[in-house]
Scaffold this motif. Structure first.
Motif, PDB file in Angstrom:
ATOM      1  N   ALA A   1       0.631  -1.078  -0.089  1.00 53.19           N
ATOM      2  CA  ALA A   1      -0.227  -0.028   0.178  1.00 53.19           C
ATOM      3  C   ALA A   1       0.952   1.035   0.018  1.00 53.19           C
ATOM      4  N   ALA A   2       1.859   0.809   0.435  1.00 53.72           N
ATOM      5  CA  ALA A   2       3.238   2.738   0.407  1.00 53.72           C
ATOM      6  C   ALA A   2       3.577   2.707  -0.534  1.00 53.72           C
ATOM      7  N   ALA A   3       3.898   1.643  -1.359  1.00 53.07           N
ATOM      8  CA  ALA A   3       4.815   1.773  -2.388  1.00 53.07           C
ATOM      9  C   ALA A   3       3.994   2.777  -3.672  1.00 53.07           C
ATOM     10  N   ARG A   4       2.534   1.977  -3.374  1.00 53.58           N
ATOM     11  CA  ARG A   4       1.416   2.375  -4.638  1.00 53.58           C
ATOM     12  C   ARG A   4       0.915   4.117  -3.964  1.00 53.58           C
ATOM     13  N   GLU A   5       1.412   4.037  -2.618  1.00 51.48           N
ATOM     14  CA  GLU A   5       0.777   5.440  -2.783  1.00 51.48           C
ATOM     15  C   GLU A   5       2.272   6.145  -3.560  1.00 51.48           C
ATOM     16  N   LEU A   6       3.218   6.125  -2.483  1.00 48.08           N
ATOM     17  CA  LEU A   6       4.103   6.710  -3.256  1.00 48.08           C
ATOM     18  C   LEU A   6       4.105   6.868  -4.934  1.00 48.08           C
ATOM     19  N   LEU A   7       3.931   5.647  -5.450  1.00 47.23           N
ATOM     20  CA  LEU A   7       3.912   5.931  -6.815  1.00 47.23           C
ATOM     21  C   LEU A   7       3.315   7.140  -7.442  1.00 47.23           C
ATOM     22  N   ALA A   8       2.112   6.655  -6.931  1.00 45.14           N
ATOM     23  CA  ALA A   8       0.818   7.807  -7.331  1.00 45.14           C
ATOM     24  C   ALA A   8       1.180   9.303  -7.171  1.00 45.14           C
ATOM     25  N   ALA A   9       1.637   9.411  -6.031  1.00 48.34           N
ATOM     26  CA  ALA A   9       2.293  10.798  -5.355  1.00 48.34           C
ATOM     27  C   ALA A   9       3.106  11.628  -5.931  1.00 48.34           C
ATOM     28  N   ALA A  10       4.038   9.942  -7.086  1.00 46.00           N
ATOM     29  CA  ALA A  10       5.212  11.155  -7.391  1.00 46.00           C
ATOM     30  C   ALA A  10       4.591  11.527  -9.264  1.00 46.00           C
ATOM     31  N   ARG A  11       3.393  10.441  -9.431  1.00 42.10           N
ATOM     32  CA  ARG A  11       3.395  11.640 -10.847  1.00 42.10           C
ATOM     33  C   ARG A  11       3.388  12.910 -11.212  1.00 42.10           C
ATOM     34  N   GLY A  12       3.182  14.077 -12.097  1.00 42.14           N
ATOM     35  CA  GLY A  12       3.333  15.238 -12.234  1.00 42.14           C
ATOM     36  C   GLY A  12       4.014  15.805 -13.278  1.00 42.14           C
ATOM     37  N   ALA A  13       3.495  17.199 -13.704  1.00 47.11           N
ATOM     38  CA  ALA A  13       4.915  17.536 -15.088  1.00 47.11           C
ATOM     39  C   ALA A  13       4.615  19.346 -14.282  1.00 47.11           C
ATOM     40  N   ASP A  14       4.406  19.224 -12.653  1.00 49.73           N
ATOM     41  CA  ASP A  14       5.093  20.664 -12.351  1.00 49.73           C
ATOM     42  C   ASP A  14       6.582  20.791 -12.273  1.00 49.73           C
ATOM     43  N   ALA A  15       7.023  22.233 -11.717  1.00 48.07           N
ATOM     44  CA  ALA A  15       8.238  22.001 -11.602  1.00 48.07           C
ATOM     45  C   ALA A  15       8.987  21.306 -10.835  1.00 48.07           C
ATOM     46  N   GLY A  16       8.533  21.059  -9.156  1.00 49.66           N
ATOM     47  CA  GLY A  16       8.802  20.151  -8.662  1.00 49.66           C
ATOM     48  C   GLY A  16       8.346  18.226  -8.440  1.00 49.66           C
ATOM     49  N   ALA A  17       8.423  17.915  -9.513  1.00 53.25           N
ATOM     50  CA  ALA A  17       7.876  16.950 -10.052  1.00 53.25           C
ATOM     51  C   ALA A  17       9.553  16.336 -10.335  1.00 53.25           C
ATOM     52  N   PRO A  18      10.434  16.096 -10.851  1.00 52.54           N
ATOM     53  CA  PRO A  18      11.537  15.642 -10.777  1.00 52.54           C
ATOM     54  C   PRO A  18      11.513  14.707  -9.294  1.00 52.54           C
ATOM     55  N   LEU A  19      11.278  15.819  -8.213  1.00 56.94           N
ATOM     56  CA  LEU A  19      12.826  15.921  -7.111  1.00 56.94           C
ATOM     57  C   LEU A  19      11.363  15.284  -6.204  1.00 56.94           C
ATOM     58  N   ARG A  20      10.053  15.213  -6.797  1.00 49.65           N
ATOM     59  CA  ARG A  20       9.620  13.898  -6.126  1.00 49.65           C
ATOM     60  C   ARG A  20       9.677  12.779  -6.472  1.00 49.65           C
ATOM     61  N   ARG A  21      10.002  12.613  -7.609  1.00 56.69           N
ATOM     62  CA  ARG A  21      10.551  11.430  -8.479  1.00 56.69           C
ATOM     63  C   ARG A  21      11.514  10.499  -7.776  1.00 56.69           C
ATOM     64  N   LEU A  22      12.422  11.827  -7.612  1.00 57.35           N
ATOM     65  CA  LEU A  22      13.173  10.989  -7.583  1.00 57.35           C
ATOM     66  C   LEU A  22      13.424  10.306  -5.925  1.00 57.35           C
ATOM     67  N   ARG A  23      13.045  11.010  -4.822  1.00 55.16           N
ATOM     68  CA  ARG A  23      12.339  10.708  -3.182  1.00 55.16           C
ATOM     69  C   ARG A  23      11.889   9.958  -3.981  1.00 55.16           C
ATOM     70  N   CYS A  24      10.980   9.825  -4.240  1.00 61.15           N
ATOM     71  CA  CYS A  24       9.665   8.192  -4.711  1.00 61.15           C
ATOM     72  C   CYS A  24      10.670   6.992  -4.609  1.00 61.15           C
ATOM     73  N   GLN A  25      11.726   6.988  -5.769  1.00 61.73           N
ATOM     74  CA  GLN A  25      13.319   6.681  -5.759  1.00 61.73           C
ATOM     75  C   GLN A  25      13.187   5.880  -4.498  1.00 61.73           C
ATOM     76  N   GLN A  26      14.322   7.022  -3.948  1.00 63.12           N
ATOM     77  CA  GLN A  26      14.652   6.809  -3.102  1.00 63.12           C
ATOM     78  C   GLN A  26      14.039   6.438  -1.487  1.00 63.12           C
ATOM     79  N   ALA A  27      12.530   6.208  -1.268  1.00 63.84           N
ATOM     80  CA  ALA A  27      11.819   5.865  -0.455  1.00 63.84           C
ATOM     81  C   ALA A  27      11.737   4.475  -0.696  1.00 63.84           C
ATOM     82  N   LEU A  28      11.291   3.979  -2.233  1.00 66.50           N
ATOM     83  CA  LEU A  28      11.055   2.861  -2.623  1.00 66.50           C
ATOM     84  C   LEU A  28      11.929   1.922  -2.784  1.00 66.50           C
ATOM     85  N   SER A  29      13.253   2.260  -2.397  1.00 69.36           N
ATOM     86  CA  SER A  29      14.556   1.222  -1.988  1.00 69.36           C
ATOM     87  C   SER A  29      14.665   0.870  -0.756  1.00 69.36           C
ATOM     88  N   LEU A  30      13.744   1.628   0.325  1.00 66.54           N
ATOM     89  CA  LEU A  30      13.890   1.094   1.774  1.00 66.54           C
ATOM     90  C   LEU A  30      12.386   0.378   1.900  1.00 66.54           C
TER      91      LEU A  30
END
Length: 472
Positions: A321-350
């Motif tokens: 459930a946590a992985a699905r929530e993180l992935l959903a939150a990582a979507r987006g085309a706004d200026a902050g989206a790339p860093l969100r995806r990086l943090r998502c990738q780092q979170a998923l590594s845990l």
């Protein structure tokens, strides 16, 4: 410090542990003992202080001795009054009774105890900003303020600035946990202009003066548990009226004083900063928030604090459930989206292998498919489909954009840029076509960062094409 930008996140000890620390501090424990000692015959003056005749009894009740015994007892009583452990019943008669806060020290929650301690801290901080009045009495026993060069607001602002810098040094990941800060460095941090190369003699004299003021102030702040302090070595002073010169090298700099915030002091300083309007995050603040808040909130965190915050967030959730929530939150085309995806990738590594279904669900997602493949490959999953060339280029732009947002023009990013240009022939001919909002910005950054002038020019030309394609 500016109150418009957030401070680094700090790692606080549990409140129950901090409350125990508060109760065991010399000053608060003395204040509580005096509050219980006070009775119907206790008398105070107009300012709420114990009358002189009762100070010896207070000293005896605390078991104090030595030249500072009366002053220590008087300070403990003042803290008891200011923190609500003692209440003045009749100002004219000078009678007192136990205050409502006294019962909280034994029957209240950890937050209640810490609130009492914070009130005690404010009393000590106010006292620390007042100069030593010894020797300023005139013949009538009054303080001759005309001979005192003292600006109360400036003195309080000076101490607040020093403590703010000590907080930053404590919170920063470059400072080992619990490492003390040399007093000369702390004094210089508020005296020496940031753009000054070699300090002048006048500036060094100001640093020395500040060191002596801070030496007195930190001695006062230690009994309340705010700091751990090693005072300036008195042998450094040739006589009682001479200030030690600021050290010119690091040969035993500890003799000039060393200070650090205690865990309790870190808690107290953060509370004061938040009261003053600063954004002062603590690790764990986001544990009960959604994944969108977690990814945005940790975007500016240093790596260690971001991981600690994410670990606490994950502990409260089931992995899939946590992985699905993180992935959903990582979507987006706004200026902050790339860093969100990086943090998502780092979170998923845990996250453990049980999260694999969530990653497979987004393999065809244009924004998440690349990081999903990275996770699956790193976790040894079978049947991971290879990415298309378009996905590889998109993920490359997204990754560099995230690194730019996280670190700026760092050496690590410079190395990444050089590696990309070397590994992919025709890289710039292809990458400017990538349909990513940050394509032009990334290529412009590559043009700035790449040391090879020819390659940098190619990057700038590709950035112009990307900007034109995007209609900019």
């Amino acid at each position: 410090m500016s109150d418009s930008s957030p401070l680094p996140p700090v790692r606080l000890h549990p409140e129950a542990e901090l409350a125990r620390d508060a109760l065991s501090t010399p000053l608060l424990s003395r204040a509580a003992r005096l509050a219980r000692w006070a009775g119907p015959d206790t008398r105070v003056d107009a300012g709420g202080g114990l009358v002189d005749e009762q100070l010896p009894a207070a000293v005896e009740a605390l078991g104090l001795s030595g030249d500072d015994a009366a002053a220590d007892a008087s300070e403990a009583w003042r803290v008891a009054v200011d923190a609500g452990l003692v209440e003045v019943v009749d100002e004219e008669e000078g009678t007192v009774t136990a205050g409502e806060e006294l019962a909280l020290l034994t029957g209240g929650s950890p937050q209640d105890v810490l609130a009492v301690w914070l009130a005690a801290l404010e009393t000590v901080l106010a006292d620390a900003s007042v100069p030593d009045l010894d020797g300023l009495m005139d013949e009538g026993g009054e303080v001759d303020l005309s001979s005192l060069d003292w600006d109360p607001e400036a003195e309080a602002e000076f101490l607040d600035g020093v403590l703010g810098n000590l907080y930053l040094l404590t919170a920063g990941e470059d400072t080992p946990g619990g490492a003390p800060v040399p007093l000369p460095a702390l004094a210089a941090s508020v005296i020496v202009p940031s753009d000054m190369g070699e300090p002048t003699n006048d500036v060094l004299e100001q640093v020395s003066d500040a060191m002596m003021r801070l030496d007195d102030q930190f001695r006062m702040l230690e009994p309340v548990g705010f700091v751990a302090y090693r005072p300036v070595d008195e042998a450094l002073m040739a006589d009682a009226g001479e200030e030690p010169a600021a050290p010119v090298d690091d040969t035993d700099v500890s003799r000039y004083g060393m200070v650090r915030l205690t865990p309790l002091g870190l808690y107290g300083m953060r509370a004061r900063l938040m009261e003053a309007g600063y954004e002062a995050p603590a690790v764990g603040d986001l544990a009960d928030k959604g994944a969108d808040v977690l990814l945005d909130g940790t975007a500016a965190f240093p790596p260690g604090a971001a991981q600690a915050e994410t670990e606490q967030w994950l502990q409260r959730r089931e992995s899939l459930a946590a992985a699905r929530e993180l992935l959903a939150a990582a979507r987006g085309a706004d200026a902050g989206a790339p860093l969100r995806r990086l943090r998502c990738q780092q979170a998923l590594s845990l996250v453990g292998a049980s999260a694999e279904p969530a990653l497979r669900e987004v393999l065809d997602d244009a924004e998440l498919g690349g990081l999903a493949r990275v996770w699956l490959t790193e976790n040894g999953a079978a049947d991971v489909p290879p990415p298309s060339e378009a996905m590889v280029y998109w993920l490359t732009i997204d990754t560099v954009a995230a690194q730019l947002a996280a670190e700026g023009n760092s050496e690590e990013l410079r190395a990444l840029v050089e590696g990309l240009a070397q590994q992919h022939s025709g890289f710039f001919d292809a990458v400017w076509r990538v349909d990513h909002p940050a394509t032009a910005d990334v290529l412009e950054a590559m043009g700035r960062l790449h040391p090879d002038k020819k390659v940098a020019k190619e990057a700038r030309k590709a950035a112009f094409k990307a900007r034109s394609q995007q209609g900019g």
